[in-house]
Structures are given as structure tokens and as C-alpha cells.
Motif scaffolding. Structure first.
Motif, PDB file in Angstrom:
ATOM      1  N   ALA A  83       0.830  -1.207   0.000  1.00 43.31           N
ATOM      2  CA  ALA A  83       0.000   0.000   0.000  1.00 43.31           C
ATOM      3  C   ALA A  83       0.865   1.258   0.000  1.00 43.31           C
ATOM      4  CB  ALA A  83      -0.945  -0.007   1.202  1.00 43.31           C
ATOM      5  N   THR A  84       1.996   1.196   0.690  1.00 46.54           N
ATOM      6  CA  THR A  84       2.922   2.338   0.685  1.00 46.54           C
ATOM      7  C   THR A  84       3.469   2.589  -0.709  1.00 46.54           C
ATOM      8  OG1 THR A  84       3.564   2.007   2.995  1.00 46.54           O
ATOM      9  CG2 THR A  84       5.099   3.210   1.591  1.00 46.54           C
ATOM     10  N   LEU A  85       3.963   1.536  -1.353  1.00 48.39           N
ATOM     11  CA  LEU A  85       4.552   1.701  -2.683  1.00 48.39           C
ATOM     12  C   LEU A  85       3.504   2.094  -3.720  1.00 48.39           C
ATOM     13  CD1 LEU A  85       7.036  -1.327  -2.760  1.00 48.39           C
ATOM     14  CD2 LEU A  85       7.512   1.070  -2.219  1.00 48.39           C
ATOM     15  N   MET A  86       2.306   1.553  -3.603  1.00 46.63           N
ATOM     16  CA  MET A  86       1.250   1.842  -4.581  1.00 46.63           C
ATOM     17  C   MET A  86       0.741   3.277  -4.479  1.00 46.63           C
ATOM     18  SD  MET A  86      -0.800  -1.782  -4.278  1.00 46.63           S
ATOM     19  CE  MET A  86      -2.137  -1.384  -5.399  1.00 46.63           C
ATOM     20  N   THR A  87       0.997   3.923  -3.352  1.00 45.58           N
ATOM     21  CA  THR A  87       0.602   5.329  -3.220  1.00 45.58           C
ATOM     22  C   THR A  87       1.769   6.286  -3.446  1.00 45.58           C
ATOM     23  OG1 THR A  87       0.894   5.105  -0.810  1.00 45.58           O
ATOM     24  CG2 THR A  87      -1.338   4.899  -1.681  1.00 45.58           C
TER      25      THR A  87
END
Length: 256
Positions: free
Chosen positions: A147-151
Motif C-alpha cells: 500500500a505504501t509503494l502503490m501510493t
């Protein structure tokens, strides 16, 4: 990764499939044909974290309590600097990705009295009782990292394309909400349908309300993505739960 809406507390109250209605025990003493009595300690023993049943949940919660206590007692400027260096913004991820990903997950938004700690104990503890510590830690880590990388990666691309200012590379982004929501999504796949859809519907509605306020849309999208990651893990968690408890094979997932 702050999760400002108090949905964590509500999710925690309905998220733990290990919670049963208090059992009624008949009075077995002779001459006491009295009424049945409540045994709350039995229910508490089933859901309370312990070194044997939920080592990952217990150890992680102790870390969160420790950092929460530190943030409450330490010099505010020092705490602010530590949080800035722990933030999973684009600047930190580009220079020290592993350190920022790990460090951001040891802080909890709201400090020592944060409802996230209660939600963490309930949700992650319930999942660990069904999957074991390593698998639960894996789901938590998967939600936290993906979720961190996708945002953040779209932010980096937008800055490189000139669509966002350079100031977007630095933002305060920390906490356990992505991992917690991934675990909540995964846990929903192991409970009875009525509880599953109540849990997912309540969390999703609260997250969409946050997104509609447009206060922190990047983090709000991350919350929805983390929940979806947990839901996508249903085939895995169901197989893992059945291997851990073969008696579940051929039966509907337990809600208790």
C-alpha cells in the motif's frame, strides 16, 4: 499512514472472530438450584494476547506501547525529527527504503492512548490465532509495504513529470494502519458471512467517507488498497487456516 477516523475501534469490536457470547454455567453445587452465572474470564482468556497463542501480536503491541510512551515523554522536537526520518515519503524511500519502511511501522498515530493499539490487539490477534505468527506477520507486512509503494510511486512519477511540486516528495507518513487494514481484510475471509460483510461494509464506508473529505487523499487511497490486499489474500488465508486446523475442512469458516 495515519488513520484519523475512529473506524479502527469499531472494526476491532466486530473483527475478532474469537469472541463468543459469555457462556452460561450451571451452578453445580448441591442444594443450590440457583440460576446460571456468567463466566467472563473464560471469554477474556480466549481473546487476550499471550506469548504462546499470539507472540507476534503481543511483541508488536509492546513495541507500539514503547514508542507511544516515548513520544509522550520525550522532547517534542526530537519526536518530530524521528517521525520525519521514519516517514515513508518519496524522499526517504528513495534514499533508505528498508529503514523507512521498517521505522514507519513502529509508530502509532495518536501515541500511547491511540485506539489503533486496541484495534491491533483485536484484529491481528484474532488473525494470528487462526494462521500463526509468521503468516500473520507476512500479511501485515504485505499490506504495509504494498500500500505504501502503490501510493508513493505515483507521486514520484507525477513529480518527475512536472505534474506535482517537489514539496510532494516529503510528507509525514507513518503508522500501522496499512498493515492493520490488510489484516482486517484477511480476517474477514475467515468469519461467517454476516460478520464478514458487516465488517467489510463498515470499514469501507468509513474509508470512503474519509476520502470524500479530501483531507489526505493519498493516505485514504492507501487505506482502501490495504483493505483490498487483505481481501485478495482470502484463498491463501483459508487454505492456511484449514492446514492449521484440519477440522475446518468442509465447514464454513468459524466466527468464534
Amino acid at each position: 499512514m495515519t488513520w484519523t477516523r475512529a473506524v479502527g475501534t469499531g472494526a476491532a469490536a466486530g473483527a475478532d472472530p474469537a469472541v463468543r457470547s459469555p457462556r452460561v454455567a450451571e451452578d453445580s453445587r448441591a442444594g443450590r438450584g440457583g440460576r446460571a452465572g456468567w463466566l467472563p474470564t473464560r471469554g477474556l482468556a480466549r481473546v487476550a494476547p499471550s506469548p504462546r497463542a499470539t507472540p507476534f501480536t503481543l511483541c508488536y503491541a509492546l513495541v507500539l506501547v514503547s514508542t507511544g510512551l516515548f513520544s509522550h515523554l520525550a522532547d517534542p522536537d526530537l519526536v518530530r525529527d524521528l517521525l520525519a526520518h521514519s516517514s515513508t515519503d518519496v524522499a526517504n524511500l528513495s534514499h533508505r527504503p528498508l529503514l523507512s519502511l521498517v521505522a514507519s511501522g513502529v509508530w502509532v498515530a495518536g501515541g500511547l492512548l491511540s485506539p489503533y493499539i486496541v484495534a491491533f490487539l483485536a484484529v491481528v490477534g484474532a488473525l494470528e490465532r487462526r494462521l500463526g505468527g509468521l503468516r500473520t506477520a507476512g500479511i501485515f507486512l504485505l499490506g504495509h509495504v504494498l500500500a505504501t509503494l502503490m501510493t508513493e510511486l505515483p507521486v514520484a512519477a507525477s513529480v518527475a513529470a512536472g505534474q506535482l511540486p517537489d514539496s510532494s516528495l516529503r510528507r509525514l507518513d507513518y503508522g500501522i494502519s496499512y498493515g492493520l487494514l490488510a489484516c482486517a481484510g484477511a480476517l474477514a475471509g475467515l468469519v461467517r458471512p454476516w460478520l464478514r460483510w458487516t465488517l467489510l461494509g463498515g470499514i469501507t464506508a468509513a474509508l470512503l467517507a474519509d476520502l470524500a473529505e479530501f483531507t489526505d487523499p493519498l493516505t485514504d487511497w492507501g487505506h482502501l488498497l490495504a483493505l483490498a490486499i487483505g481481501v485478495l489474500a482470502w484463498p491463501y488465508v483459508r487454505r492456511a487456516a484449514q492446514r492449521r486446523d484440519p477440522g475446518l475442512s468442509g465447514r464454513a469458516p468459524r466466527s468464534a
